[in-house]
Design a protein around this motif. Structure first.
Motif, mmCIF file in Angstrom:
data_model
loop_
_atom_site.group_PDB
_atom_site.id
_atom_site.type_symbol
_atom_site.label_atom_id
_atom_site.label_comp_id
_atom_site.label_asym_id
_atom_site.label_seq_id
_atom_site.Cartn_x
_atom_site.Cartn_y
_atom_site.Cartn_z
ATOM 1 N N SER A 155 -35.390 -87.837 43.872
ATOM 2 C CA SER A 155 -35.967 -88.895 43.047
ATOM 3 C C SER A 155 -34.886 -89.865 42.567
ATOM 4 N N THR A 156 -35.277 -91.123 42.373
ATOM 5 C CA THR A 156 -34.320 -92.107 41.860
ATOM 6 C C THR A 156 -33.926 -91.788 40.424
ATOM 7 N N GLN A 157 -34.824 -91.180 39.661
ATOM 8 C CA GLN A 157 -34.516 -90.849 38.267
ATOM 9 C C GLN A 157 -33.436 -89.771 38.184
ATOM 10 N N TRP A 158 -33.422 -88.832 39.133
ATOM 11 C CA TRP A 158 -32.372 -87.815 39.171
ATOM 12 C C TRP A 158 -31.016 -88.466 39.457
ATOM 13 N N ARG A 159 -30.976 -89.375 40.424
ATOM 14 C CA ARG A 159 -29.714 -90.044 40.760
ATOM 15 C C ARG A 159 -29.190 -90.863 39.583
ATOM 16 N N ALA A 160 -30.099 -91.468 38.817
ATOM 17 C CA ALA A 160 -29.680 -92.318 37.702
ATOM 18 C C ALA A 160 -28.942 -91.535 36.623
ATOM 19 N N LEU A 161 -29.109 -90.211 36.579
ATOM 20 C CA LEU A 161 -28.427 -89.413 35.560
ATOM 21 C C LEU A 161 -26.906 -89.479 35.714
ATOM 22 N N ALA A 162 -26.433 -89.862 36.889
ATOM 23 C CA ALA A 162 -24.984 -90.010 37.078
ATOM 24 C C ALA A 162 -24.421 -91.125 36.216
ATOM 25 N N GLY A 163 -25.258 -92.075 35.818
ATOM 26 C CA GLY A 163 -24.811 -93.188 34.993
ATOM 27 C C GLY A 163 -25.229 -93.079 33.549
ATOM 28 N N LYS A 164 -25.511 -91.852 33.096
ATOM 29 C CA LYS A 164 -25.937 -91.651 31.712
ATOM 30 C C LYS A 164 -25.058 -90.601 31.033
ATOM 31 N N SER A 165 -24.835 -90.795 29.735
ATOM 32 C CA SER A 165 -23.886 -89.971 28.977
ATOM 33 C C SER A 165 -24.352 -88.539 28.827
ATOM 34 N N GLN A 166 -23.400 -87.632 28.812
ATOM 35 C CA GLN A 166 -23.608 -86.305 28.248
ATOM 36 C C GLN A 166 -23.168 -86.341 26.775
ATOM 37 N N VAL A 167 -21.918 -86.705 26.524
ATOM 38 C CA VAL A 167 -21.450 -86.915 25.150
ATOM 39 C C VAL A 167 -20.841 -88.312 25.038
ATOM 40 N N VAL A 168 -19.809 -88.586 25.839
ATOM 41 C CA VAL A 168 -19.193 -89.922 25.822
ATOM 42 C C VAL A 168 -19.804 -90.757 26.936
ATOM 43 N N ALA A 169 -19.579 -92.078 26.898
ATOM 44 C CA ALA A 169 -20.162 -92.993 27.868
ATOM 45 C C ALA A 169 -19.808 -92.572 29.294
ATOM 46 N N SER A 170 -20.753 -92.741 30.207
ATOM 47 C CA SER A 170 -20.561 -92.279 31.584
ATOM 48 C C SER A 170 -19.397 -92.983 32.273
ATOM 49 N N GLY A 171 -19.050 -94.197 31.825
ATOM 50 C CA GLY A 171 -17.948 -94.928 32.435
ATOM 51 C C GLY A 171 -16.602 -94.664 31.774
ATOM 52 N N GLU A 172 -16.567 -93.771 30.787
ATOM 53 C CA GLU A 172 -15.311 -93.455 30.085
ATOM 54 C C GLU A 172 -14.309 -92.863 31.066
ATOM 55 N N LEU A 173 -13.039 -93.272 30.955
ATOM 56 C CA LEU A 173 -12.013 -92.727 31.828
ATOM 57 C C LEU A 173 -11.840 -91.237 31.570
ATOM 58 N N GLY A 174 -11.661 -90.483 32.638
ATOM 59 C CA GLY A 174 -11.509 -89.046 32.501
ATOM 60 C C GLY A 174 -12.649 -88.332 33.196
ATOM 61 N N ALA A 175 -12.468 -87.050 33.430
ATOM 62 C CA ALA A 175 -13.446 -86.260 34.186
ATOM 63 C C ALA A 175 -14.479 -85.632 33.255
ATOM 64 N N TYR A 176 -15.155 -86.463 32.472
ATOM 65 C CA TYR A 176 -16.184 -85.946 31.566
ATOM 66 C C TYR A 176 -17.474 -85.650 32.320
ATOM 67 N N HIS A 177 -18.247 -84.734 31.777
ATOM 68 C CA HIS A 177 -19.562 -84.469 32.344
ATOM 69 C C HIS A 177 -20.506 -85.631 32.053
ATOM 70 N N THR A 178 -21.317 -85.992 33.030
ATOM 71 C CA THR A 178 -22.424 -86.917 32.821
ATOM 72 C C THR A 178 -23.702 -86.092 32.702
ATOM 73 N N ARG A 179 -24.826 -86.769 32.481
ATOM 74 C CA ARG A 179 -26.105 -86.045 32.460
ATOM 75 C C ARG A 179 -26.380 -85.385 33.807
ATOM 76 N N LEU A 180 -25.894 -85.999 34.892
ATOM 77 C CA LEU A 180 -26.136 -85.413 36.208
ATOM 78 C C LEU A 180 -25.330 -84.143 36.412
ATOM 79 N N THR A 181 -24.013 -84.192 36.156
ATOM 80 C CA THR A 181 -23.203 -82.998 36.367
ATOM 81 C C THR A 181 -23.594 -81.891 35.388
#
Length: 441
Positions: A39-65
């Motif tokens: 689903s496209t909604q599942w893929r979009a989770l890669a661009g959404k925050s877990q805690v910090v912004a998804s584009g933050e530098l560093g290997a942070y978890h996103t909603r997808l990971t």
């Protein structure tokens, strides 16, 4: 006695109203996993925050990971339980885990609170109660917004059991003066009443199936372990001071422990919850058995090995002693209860507070959160005031249910964080983009 197998009713697909058959390649619940994955909604989770912004530098978890790890852990726990009790089905638990955060908007909880507050303010004019909630948005996506391959039918056509397992709060929003808890957390929008009634198949209680219970525990453990790992690596959570090796603690450990427990105690006092400080000290000592940290993270290969080993040990600590209570020969979905030792749940809750104390409530993140909420709130207001700004799919949705605020919220909630910032700049006039831009713009 081993519980009964899943019924034909459990395997019936939403909107298609037919049982999904095992074609020799995939079971019905494996179909659920694949439909969510594609689903496209599942893929979009890669661009959404877990805690910090998804584009933050560093290997942070996103909603997808994060969701991928919840799904992996949930499936492994289900496999262990299935070997002992005949269920729950591992693929069904995996699907529920994959779907559990699919309703999250950009910027995580900051985006969720901004959407809710703005919708509440706009709904108040007409006295309506319905608003935005990430868990309710999950059901809305799975049964209405998402698209699969059958024309004339909306949603992903997941099985009844999958949708039931992915519904964390199986009720609609209640007025604040009637039930404050259900005013804050709910899992069903008014527009999805019919779909929810089908999911529950006549059940009138609020009980959640055992697959949801496994998903919920996998979510808690993943959040506690991997988010703490993220912020230890970046130096924000002082694990070496809080959990030093045996005999290595000193003044720094005492000061840091006191600071952390003062924070937790004050937070729970504000929430009207009890806090036993002596018990918290015992829980920290229990966690330290799996989380002994000799020093700050320095980026060496040996440090990475040590972090991975500690995380694996901590996850094992939280999941090793799980069990099921099975009430008779009923189908396992609603006839079993996941049993996690109370001290494990309390320790996991305390570990999650580390992220709040050292990261979420930091002034630097607080200023970011303010900006995130403003972006989301203004996008919702502007889109609601000018429905002509809606992309084609949301305009089609508006024609179906006639609720411009719900359609606007669905649009904003679907955006990744980069998309939300870009669209906000465009609509505010600070970054106009190009006339050839299409799609969500």
């Amino acid at each position: 006695m081993r519980p009964a197998r899943y019924s034909d009713e459990d395997l019936e697909q939403h909107s298609l109203r037919r049982r999904v058959a095992d074609d020799g390649q995939r079971s019905g619940f494996e179909h659920d996993v694949d439909r969510i994955l594609y689903s496209t909604q599942w893929r979009a989770l890669a661009g959404k925050s877990q805690v910090v912004a998804s584009g933050e530098l560093g290997a942070y978890h996103t909603r997808l990971t994060h969701s991928m790890k919840v799904a992996q852990l949930g499936r492994r726990m289900a496999e262990r339980l299935e070997r002992r009790y005949g269920g729950p089905n591992p693929a069904l638990v995996e699907a529920a885990c994959m779907a559990h955060d699919i309703g999250h908007p950009p910027f995580g909880h900051a985006g969720e609170t901004a959407l809710r507050a703005t919708m509440d303010a706009l709904r108040a004019v007409g006295g309506e109660l319905d608003s935005f909630e990430g868990n309710a948005q999950t059901l809305h996506i799975l049964t209405f917004l998402a698209a699969h391959k059958y024309p004339g039918h909306r949603g992903l056509h997941l099985t009844r059991a999958c949708l039931d397992a992915a519904t964390k709060y199986p009720w609609e929003r209640a007025p604040r003066d009637v039930d404050p808890a259900r005013h804050t957390k709910w899992g069903v929008y008014a527009v999805d009443r019919q779909a929810f009634a089908w999911v529950r198949a006549g059940r009138g209680d609020d009980a959640v199936p055992v697959e949801e219970q496994v998903m919920d525990w996998a979510d808690d453990v993943t959040y506690a372990c991997h988010d703490v790992e993220d912020f230890y690596r970046t130096g924000l959570i002082p694990l070496a001071a809080l959990f030093p090796p045996p005999g290595a603690g000193g003044g720094d450990t005492e000061r840091e422990t006191r600071r952390f427990l003062d924070y937790v105690g004050a937070k729970r006092l504000r929430a009207g919850a009890a806090f036993d400080r002596d018990e918290a000290v015992r829980l920290l000592a229990d966690i330290a058995k799996a989380l002994s940290v000799p020093g700050p993270y320095a980026g060496r290969h040996a440090d990475d090995v040590a972090v991975n080993a500690r995380t694996a040990k901590l996850i094992d600590h939280f999941t090793r002693d799980i069990d099921l209570e099975v009430g008779g020969p009923a189908a396992i979905r609603h006839g079993a209860r996941l049993v996690v030792p109370a001290e494990r749940r309390a320790a996991c809750d305390l570990l999650k507070e580390l992220v709040w104390c050292y990261v979420i409530d930091r002034p630097a993140l607080a200023t970011q959160q303010h900006g995130k909420r403003r972006v989301v709130s203004e996008l919702l207001r502007w889109t609601h005031e000018s429905p002509g700004l809606l992309p084609t799919d949301r305009a089609e949705e508006l024609e179906l249910h006639g609720d411009p605020l719900r359609a606007a919220a669905d649009h904003v909630a679907s955006l990744t964080e980069d998309q939300a910032v870009t669209l906000h700049r465009r609509l505010s006039g600070t970054g106009l983009g190009s006339v050839s831009d299409t799609g969500w713009l």
